[in-house]
Write a protein that holds these residues in place. Sequence first.
Motif, PDB file in Angstrom:
ATOM      1  N   UNK A  12      -4.675  -5.315   2.387  1.00  0.00           N
ATOM      2  CA  UNK A  12      -4.023  -5.223   1.087  1.00  0.00           C
ATOM      3  C   UNK A  12      -5.047  -4.717   0.073  1.00  0.00           C
ATOM      4  N   UNK A  13      -4.615  -3.855  -0.827  1.00  0.00           N
ATOM      5  CA  UNK A  13      -5.415  -3.221  -1.883  1.00  0.00           C
ATOM      6  C   UNK A  13      -6.242  -2.041  -1.392  1.00  0.00           C
ATOM      7  N   UNK A  14      -6.234  -1.748  -0.079  1.00  0.00           N
ATOM      8  CA  UNK A  14      -6.924  -0.556   0.423  1.00  0.00           C
ATOM      9  C   UNK A  14      -6.162   0.699   0.014  1.00  0.00           C
ATOM     10  N   UNK A  15      -6.895   1.796  -0.126  1.00  0.00           N
ATOM     11  CA  UNK A  15      -6.266   3.104  -0.282  1.00  0.00           C
ATOM     12  C   UNK A  15      -6.402   3.814   1.048  1.00  0.00           C
ATOM     13  N   UNK A  16      -5.309   4.406   1.513  1.00  0.00           N
ATOM     14  CA  UNK A  16      -5.307   5.071   2.809  1.00  0.00           C
ATOM     15  C   UNK A  16      -4.799   6.497   2.668  1.00  0.00           C
ATOM     16  N   UNK A  17      -5.375   7.374   3.466  1.00  0.00           N
ATOM     17  CA  UNK A  17      -4.911   8.756   3.547  1.00  0.00           C
ATOM     18  C   UNK A  17      -4.231   8.905   4.887  1.00  0.00           C
ATOM     19  N   UNK A  18      -2.975   9.337   4.846  1.00  0.00           N
ATOM     20  CA  UNK A  18      -2.179   9.425   6.067  1.00  0.00           C
ATOM     21  C   UNK A  18      -1.698  10.863   6.249  1.00  0.00           C
ATOM     22  N   UNK A  19      -1.952  11.384   7.443  1.00  0.00           N
ATOM     23  CA  UNK A  19      -1.489  12.722   7.776  1.00  0.00           C
ATOM     24  C   UNK A  19      -0.113  12.589   8.402  1.00  0.00           C
TER      25      UNK A  19
END
Length: 157
Positions: free
Chosen positions: A134-141
């Motif tokens: 929780x609170x992480x930023x993720x980059x998703x392809x």
Amino acid sequence: MEKIPMTVRGEKLLREELEILTKRRPLISQAIGEARELGDLKENAEYHAAREEQGICEAQIRDIEYKLSVAQVIDVTKMQNTGKVIFGTTVTLIDVDTEEEVTYQIVGDDEAEIKAGRISVNSPIARGLIGKMQDDEVTIVTPGGTREFEIAEVAYI
């Protein structure tokens, strides 16, 4: 034999479907018997339709029985909420670019229904979220391009 992850809800739905199909068995057998009484089986459309329905029903029963036999039912409500995204959790995401909020539950392949907010554990979004906090930023392809999300909430419901 590899176990297939499944939520409690998914197992319940499969068991209900199996019950419905097993109740149809005698009805299909009865339809085959009635069609057989009509005479020549070579040109008997009712007989061939009933036999085809029986084959489909039996295949569905075998498929469900197999899935249930290899299912690993995961009940996240009995786990301690650590804020980590795992199978079965409900994740609220905020799109970093648009500020749009979406909520998904990560479920097994057979349970996935995007309109209901349930995504497959094997989908690009779920694969990008598993193990994050929780609170992480993720980059998703994704097939539609790369997207960035902030994990606003992880619920074990």
